[in-house]
Design a protein around this motif. Structure first.
Motif, short mmCIF file in Angstrom:
data_model
loop_
_atom_site.label_atom_id
_atom_site.label_comp_id
_atom_site.label_asym_id
_atom_site.label_seq_id
_atom_site.Cartn_x
_atom_site.Cartn_y
_atom_site.Cartn_z
N ALA A 1 38.85 42.82 36.69
CA ALA A 1 39.52 41.90 35.88
C ALA A 1 39.38 40.71 36.78
N VAL A 2 39.29 40.75 38.23
CA VAL A 2 39.24 39.81 38.83
C VAL A 2 37.87 39.22 38.91
N PHE A 3 36.76 40.04 38.74
CA PHE A 3 35.55 39.48 38.43
C PHE A 3 35.21 38.80 37.33
N ARG A 4 35.80 39.40 36.37
CA ARG A 4 35.71 38.98 34.87
C ARG A 4 36.21 37.69 34.84
N GLU A 5 37.31 37.56 35.45
CA GLU A 5 37.92 36.13 35.36
C GLU A 5 37.17 34.87 36.02
N ALA A 6 36.60 35.30 37.20
CA ALA A 6 35.85 34.65 38.03
C ALA A 6 34.52 34.20 37.28
N ARG B 1 41.96 36.61 48.01
CA ARG B 1 43.51 36.36 47.80
C ARG B 1 43.92 36.78 46.61
N ARG B 2 43.22 36.58 45.32
CA ARG B 2 43.46 36.95 44.14
C ARG B 2 43.49 38.64 44.16
N ALA B 3 42.69 39.14 44.71
CA ALA B 3 42.62 40.99 44.87
C ALA B 3 43.91 41.15 45.40
N GLU C 1 50.29 40.74 45.83
CA GLU C 1 51.09 41.86 45.78
C GLU C 1 51.92 41.83 44.53
N ASP C 2 52.24 40.78 43.85
CA ASP C 2 53.01 40.88 42.68
C ASP C 2 52.48 41.37 41.62
N GLU C 3 51.24 40.90 41.06
CA GLU C 3 50.66 41.42 40.21
C GLU C 3 49.44 42.67 40.09
#
Length: 713
Positions: free
Chosen positions: A520-525, A507-509, A512-514
């Motif tokens: 960055a998704v993996f780094r945040e996780a 869902r994060r990847a 649509e908005d961002e």
């Protein structure tokens, strides 16, 4: 438009030669049982009053004539109503011939535009729509605007069974409802797409979503999309599906040409006398030495290029498609040849070699080529005749010489059994209307003629690139589905924290908005999950990168196939069958046609000198001339750059793609200003022209090396 297929519509395949299947059941989901089929548009005899005679043209409705009414007279057109000089239209019932098809109909009154011919409904593709989608008002309106032959599927006749009943390639797309959302929607869409494409991997698939946030279309595969309220680009999707299919399937883009347009047929130009050379053009700079050879010998010289060579060696870009790129090359070559003929007084002619696409043949004719080769030699004799006749009819509209070929040319020169037989040759000559005919008499030449395969490869590269932009969300969705399956196989329930983590990352990847980058998704996780879940993140990243790498490897394989080189040859020269050459030219005697020999570079000088005596009209030279040009061109480069070139630059074997890149980079560097060489050609050009005359042109005039320079034979 309704969802019910009209009589005669279902089962009509879009592809020429596609197997026709029974259309019973193709509209069962939308027709009421027991409903009689609609009759043809012709009025039934039972609808006319008894005793009413048949009306002559124009036809009058039976309901408007009283019983016993006399026959309506045919309207008479005044002779003064036809402008002077207008050809008379053929009378009704006159057999249609190429000549009568050239006679235009009566002119229309001033200001009245001729109505364009509407596309036949039988030529329209099908759209298989689920009943849930069809009964959604806004979706039905969007689908009806496409004006396709719609087939409604329901629980009694699901989409898979409908696809089984319709002809291959006749369905443009299937539209179904998407019952889930989020990560589950990605997996469900992938499974449905695989099931629907069981028999047609290029089938378009559309999923109906009421909310465009239910599934990010970037996560879908090629030729798959979503349909949500307000979407207006469905026609573009349909056009893309049809374009890709045309690139993959030869038969879809090679229908028989329509009727000849109004006008006067242009007769083909008179053929030359004697045997002329036909040199291959791998680079536009090769035109200059060919033109100089023609000017110095005061003879016609032909130069040829195949669609494959035009695309891979000359075209600047294929962004508009291979056919458009090749057509642009043809126009540029025609301009260059005309400029050289004017400046040098040469008689250089342009020939299209080994073309098996009608649109490519037409592009060459429109560009002003002097002759074209319609190559159906890779097919059976019957299919070769059908294709050759259709392509010949097309080329005759432009008044160019037409060459055909019977019997495939051996690429390695090692097999003996595939020479053209005299029986096949006689049948081919009898059933075609060609000016020149190529045959296999023992020679061989290279494999730069796989244009249809190249179009398929480029189309597949385009499909791989379509979803591989950016972080390739499609590959990430596949990786998420794979990891979820691994978690399930490991015994973790669907409600476990690991399943929820994968769903959250998906869902994060897909936000649509961002639109965050996946790194960055993996780094945040990694900064938030417990240590024991870190291996799960690394496994997901590995699956994602492996899928991206697999796409890149596949594209590399496709490029290697496109630029594949010919196999190594064990013999420098082929041994032609002189008895067969004499028999074939004897069969053409008195027919106004002549024989062409391909693969001239594989023939020895002794064999070349015998061909004029046999009455051969043209000899094609390809790979040998190209190798000689590359070798002569080395003298044009600075000494330090020439020394850095690989030794095997002009060898006949290599490493495919990288060999082609080296050659083209070399040519681009050495010939960047070749159009300015006309007034003062470099010394290497004169050297190459002398070699052309000595090794290729002079033997075709029966000259010895001492007699080679200049003059007519």
């Amino acid at each position: 438009m309704s969802g019910t297929i009209r009589e005669g519509a279902a089962g009509a395949g879009a592809g020429a030669g596609a197997g026709r299947k029974a259309d019973t059941g193709s509209s069962a989901g939308s027709m009421v049982p027991g409903t009689p089929r609609a009759s043809a548009s012709v009025t039934s005899a039972s609808a006319m009053a008894p005793g009413t005679p048949r009306a002559s043209a124009p036809v009058t409705s039976a309901n408007s004539m009283a019983p016993g009414a006399p026959k309506a007279p045919t309207p008479v057109t005044s002779a003064n109503s036809t402008p002077p000089g207008t050809p008379k239209a053929p009378a009704p019932g006159t057999p249609t011939t190429p000549l009568t098809r050239l006679i235009p109909g009566p002119p229309l009154p001033p200001g009245v535009l001729r109505t364009p011919a509407r596309r036949s409904r039988a030529d329209l593709p099908h759209a298989v729509i689920s009943a849930e989608v069809w009964h959604t008002g806004w979706a039905r309106a969007a689908l009806e605007r496409l004006e396709l032959r719609t087939v409604i599927a329901d629980e009694r006749l699901p989409c898979e069974r409908v696809l089984d009943t319709l002809a291959a390639q006749s369905v443009a797309f299937v539209c179904e409802e998407l019952p889930v959302s989020g990560l589950a929607a990605m997996g469900w869409a992938a499974r449905r797409t695989e099931a629907l494409r069981r028999d047609d991997p290029l089938l378009g698939v559309v999923f109906l979503v009421e909310d465009d946030r239910a599934l990010d279309p970037r996560a879908l595969g090629p030729l798959v999309r979503t349909l949500s309220p307000g979407d207006t680009d469905l026609p573009d999707f349909l056009a893309e599906v049809q374009r890709v299919r045309r690139e993959f399937h030869w038969e879809l883009r090679n229908r028989r040409p329509g009727a000849l347009p109004p006008g006067t047929a242009t007769p083909p130009p008179a053929r030359w006398t004697g045997t002329v050379p036909n040199f291959n053009v791998k680079h536009p700079s090769m035109l200059l030495p060919y033109a100089l050879l023609s000017a110095r010998t005061r003879r016609e010289v032909y130069c040829e290029i195949s669609p494959q060579e035009a695309l891979l060696f000359v075209a600047d870009s294929a962004a508009r498609g291979p056919a458009a790129a090749v057509a642009e090359v043809f126009r540029t070559l025609r301009q260059d040849v005309d400029r050289l003929n004017t400046a040098l007084g040469s008689r250089l002619r342009l020939h299209l070699d080994h073309a098996d696409d009608h649109e490519v043949i037409q592009a060459a004719c429109e560009a002003g080529f002097d002759s074209v080769m319609v190559d159906g030699s890779g097919r059976t004799l019957h299919q070769n005749v059908l294709f050759t006749n259709a392509a010949t009819e097309l080329a005759r509209r432009y008044g160019v010489l037409v060459e055909g070929e019977i019997g495939s040319i051996d690429g390695a020169g090692l097999r003996k059994w595939n020479k053209t037989t005299t029986g096949d040759f006689a049948r081919f000559v009898e059933n075609t209307d060609l000016d020149l005919i190529g045959a296999h008499v023992g020679q061989f030449h290279s494999f730069d003629y796989g244009f249809a395969g190249t179009r398929r490869s480029l189309a597949e590269v385009g499909l791989l690139d379509d979803r591989a932009t950016g972080d390739d969300l499609h590959a990430f969705a596949e990786a998420c589905a794979r990891v979820e399956q691994d978690l399930t196989d490991a015994g973790l329930p669907r409600y476990s924290a690991e399943h929820r983590l994968v769903a959250a990352l998906a869902r994060r990847a897909a936000t649509e908005d961002e639109v965050p980058r996946l790194d960055a998704v993996f780094r945040e996780a990694r900064s938030r999950v417990p240590v024991f879940q870190r291996p799960l993140l690394d496994a997901l990243e590995r699956e994602w990168l492996e899928r991206r790498l697999a796409k890149t490897r596949r594209k590399t394989e496709l490029w290697d196939e496109v630029f594949a080189t010919e196999p190594a040859r064990e013999h420098r020269y082929a041994a032609i069958d002189h008895g067969l050459v004499q028999a074939l030219t004897g069969a053409l005697e008195g027919t106004g046609r002549a024989l062409v020999v391909h693969g001239g570079s594989s023939l020895s000088r002794v064999d070349l000198t015998t061909l004029p005596g046999h009455g051969v009209a043209r000899v094609n030279f390809g790979s040998g001339v190209y190798a000689d040009y590359l070798e002569a061109l080395r003298a044009q480069l600075p000494a330090d750059l020439a020394a850095d070139l690989p030794e095997g630059l002009n060898s006949l074997t290599g490493e495919g793609t990288w060999k082609h890149v080296r050659r083209m980079s070399y040519l681009a560097e050495a010939t960047r200003d070749w159009r300015s060489w006309t007034e003062a050609p470099p010394s290497f050009v004169d050297t190459f022209v002398s070699r052309l005359e000595r090794c290729y042109a002079a033997p075709l005039r029966g000259r010895t090396p001492a007699e080679a320079p200049g003059g007519r034979s």
